[in-house]
Write a protein that holds these residues in place. Structure first.
Motif, mmCIF file in Angstrom:
data_model
loop_
_atom_site.group_PDB
_atom_site.id
_atom_site.type_symbol
_atom_site.label_atom_id
_atom_site.label_comp_id
_atom_site.label_asym_id
_atom_site.label_seq_id
_atom_site.Cartn_x
_atom_site.Cartn_y
_atom_site.Cartn_z
ATOM 1 N N PRO B 25 0.821 -1.218 0.000
ATOM 2 C CA PRO B 25 0.000 0.000 0.000
ATOM 3 C C PRO B 25 0.851 1.261 0.000
ATOM 4 C CG PRO B 25 0.139 -0.886 2.213
ATOM 5 C CD PRO B 25 0.866 -1.852 1.313
ATOM 6 N N ILE B 26 0.205 2.370 -0.163
ATOM 7 C CA ILE B 26 0.866 3.660 -0.048
ATOM 8 C C ILE B 26 1.368 3.807 1.390
ATOM 9 C CG2 ILE B 26 0.478 6.167 -0.059
ATOM 10 C CD1 ILE B 26 -1.526 5.673 -2.350
ATOM 11 N N SER B 27 2.540 4.360 1.533
ATOM 12 C CA SER B 27 3.134 4.516 2.848
ATOM 13 C C SER B 27 2.190 5.264 3.793
ATOM 14 C CB SER B 27 4.451 5.296 2.732
ATOM 15 O OG SER B 27 5.022 5.508 4.001
ATOM 16 N N GLY B 28 1.966 4.670 4.967
ATOM 17 C CA GLY B 28 1.088 5.289 5.947
ATOM 18 C C GLY B 28 -0.348 4.804 5.901
ATOM 19 N N HIS B 29 -0.710 4.117 4.838
ATOM 20 C CA HIS B 29 -2.070 3.585 4.730
ATOM 21 C C HIS B 29 -2.146 2.258 5.473
ATOM 22 C CE1 HIS B 29 -3.385 5.915 0.866
ATOM 23 N NE2 HIS B 29 -2.860 6.706 1.791
ATOM 24 N N ARG B 30 -3.135 2.142 6.356
ATOM 25 C CA ARG B 30 -3.268 0.928 7.142
ATOM 26 C C ARG B 30 -4.368 0.002 6.640
ATOM 27 N NH1 ARG B 30 -3.899 3.414 12.979
ATOM 28 N NH2 ARG B 30 -4.004 1.232 13.622
ATOM 29 N N SER B 31 -5.211 0.499 5.778
ATOM 30 C CA SER B 31 -6.299 -0.320 5.239
ATOM 31 C C SER B 31 -5.948 -0.794 3.835
ATOM 32 C CB SER B 31 -7.590 0.509 5.197
ATOM 33 O OG SER B 31 -8.580 -0.166 4.446
ATOM 34 N N VAL B 32 -6.105 -2.087 3.614
ATOM 35 C CA VAL B 32 -5.888 -2.672 2.287
ATOM 36 C C VAL B 32 -7.102 -3.518 1.934
ATOM 37 C CG1 VAL B 32 -4.505 -4.256 0.906
ATOM 38 C CG2 VAL B 32 -3.378 -2.695 2.516
ATOM 39 N N SER B 33 -7.647 -3.256 0.759
ATOM 40 C CA SER B 33 -8.797 -4.018 0.271
ATOM 41 C C SER B 33 -8.443 -4.714 -1.024
ATOM 42 C CB SER B 33 -10.001 -3.093 0.027
ATOM 43 O OG SER B 33 -10.416 -2.457 1.215
ATOM 44 N N PHE B 50 -7.183 -4.272 8.074
ATOM 45 C CA PHE B 50 -6.770 -3.045 8.754
ATOM 46 C C PHE B 50 -5.940 -3.448 9.955
ATOM 47 C CE2 PHE B 50 -7.277 1.467 9.498
ATOM 48 C CZ PHE B 50 -7.063 1.602 10.859
ATOM 49 N N SER B 51 -4.722 -2.948 10.016
ATOM 50 C CA SER B 51 -3.818 -3.283 11.121
ATOM 51 C C SER B 51 -3.781 -4.781 11.372
ATOM 52 C CB SER B 51 -4.239 -2.541 12.402
ATOM 53 O OG SER B 51 -4.053 -1.157 12.257
#
Lengths: 115, 112
Positions: B25-33, B50-51
């Motif tokens: 993911p983009i740096s700092g993004h904690r949610s991935v779908s 998420f996390s």
């Protein structure tokens, strides 16, 4: 369950003209977000515009604007001064509020821009 | 900032095999779908992490699974591949809140 309907599988517009893409959605939620995404032939999905349901003011991003009718559950996208680079598949998407990040997409509208 | 990256970009597998797809993911993004895109079914939600915790799951069979690591990178696994699993698999990351999801270029999976 939420549903998103795009009733126009294909649309075409002349360069420099204006086109409107339609989207309707169904939800029982009061807090949600709506998005228009663009997917050019290269496949990278990019955001065009977003709208929070609690905001009455329609979102605008340069040549792109929406007509958000919450009571009618309608969320159309207007593209002004169409450019050749606007040619793409456009998807309308719904996301509930809160911690549910699931996007529900419509089937898409393929936009062709004629020179 | 670098965008969402997905590897590999293309995969060819045969029925019955399993496959693992990766998403950074983009740096700092904690949610991935994760989403599956096919001509017939369109874009369908697979799951969201998420996390390191799966928060939401779509209506896919248990052959589809995923995980997220402490650095927010995510993997998706499909076991016992079927012909119908041929699709473009898209990963998206988000910083959270009401922000949009940012999509990667996708992994094109072909099952023969």
């Amino acid at each position: 369950a939420q549903t998103v309907t795009q009733s126009q599988p294909e649309m075409s517009v002349q360069e420099a003209e204006t086109v409107t893409l339609s989207c309707t959605y169904d939800t029982s939620e009061s807090d949600y977000y709506l998005f228009w995404y663009k997917q050019p032939p290269s496949r990278q999905m990019i955001l065009v515009i977003r709208q929070e349901a609690y905001k009455q003011q329609n979102a605008t991003e340069n040549r792109f604007s929406v007509n958000f009718q919450k009571a009618a559950k309608s969320f159309s996208l207007k593209i002004s001064d169409s450019q050749l680079g606007d040619a793409a598949m456009y998807f309308c998407a719904y996301r509930p509020g809160g911690s549910n990040y699931k996007l529900t997409f419509g089937k898409g509208t393929l936009l062709t821009v004629n020179p | 900032k670098a965008g969402v990256t997905q590897t590999p970009r293309y995969l060819i597998k045969t029925r019955g095999q399993q496959v693992t797809l990766s998403c950074s993911p983009i740096s700092g993004h904690r949610s991935v779908s994760w989403y599956q895109q096919t001509p017939g079914q369109g874009l369908q939600f697979l799951f969201e992490y998420f996390s390191e915790t799966q928060r939401n799951k779509g209506n896919f069979p248990g052959r589809f699974s995923g995980r997220q690591f402490s650095n927010s990178r995510s993997e998706m696994n499909v076991s016992t591949l079927e012909l119908g699993d041929s699709a473009l698999y898209l990963c998206a990351s988000s910083p959270g809140g009401g922000y949009e999801q940012f999509f990667g270029p996708g992994t094109r999976l072909t099952v023969l």
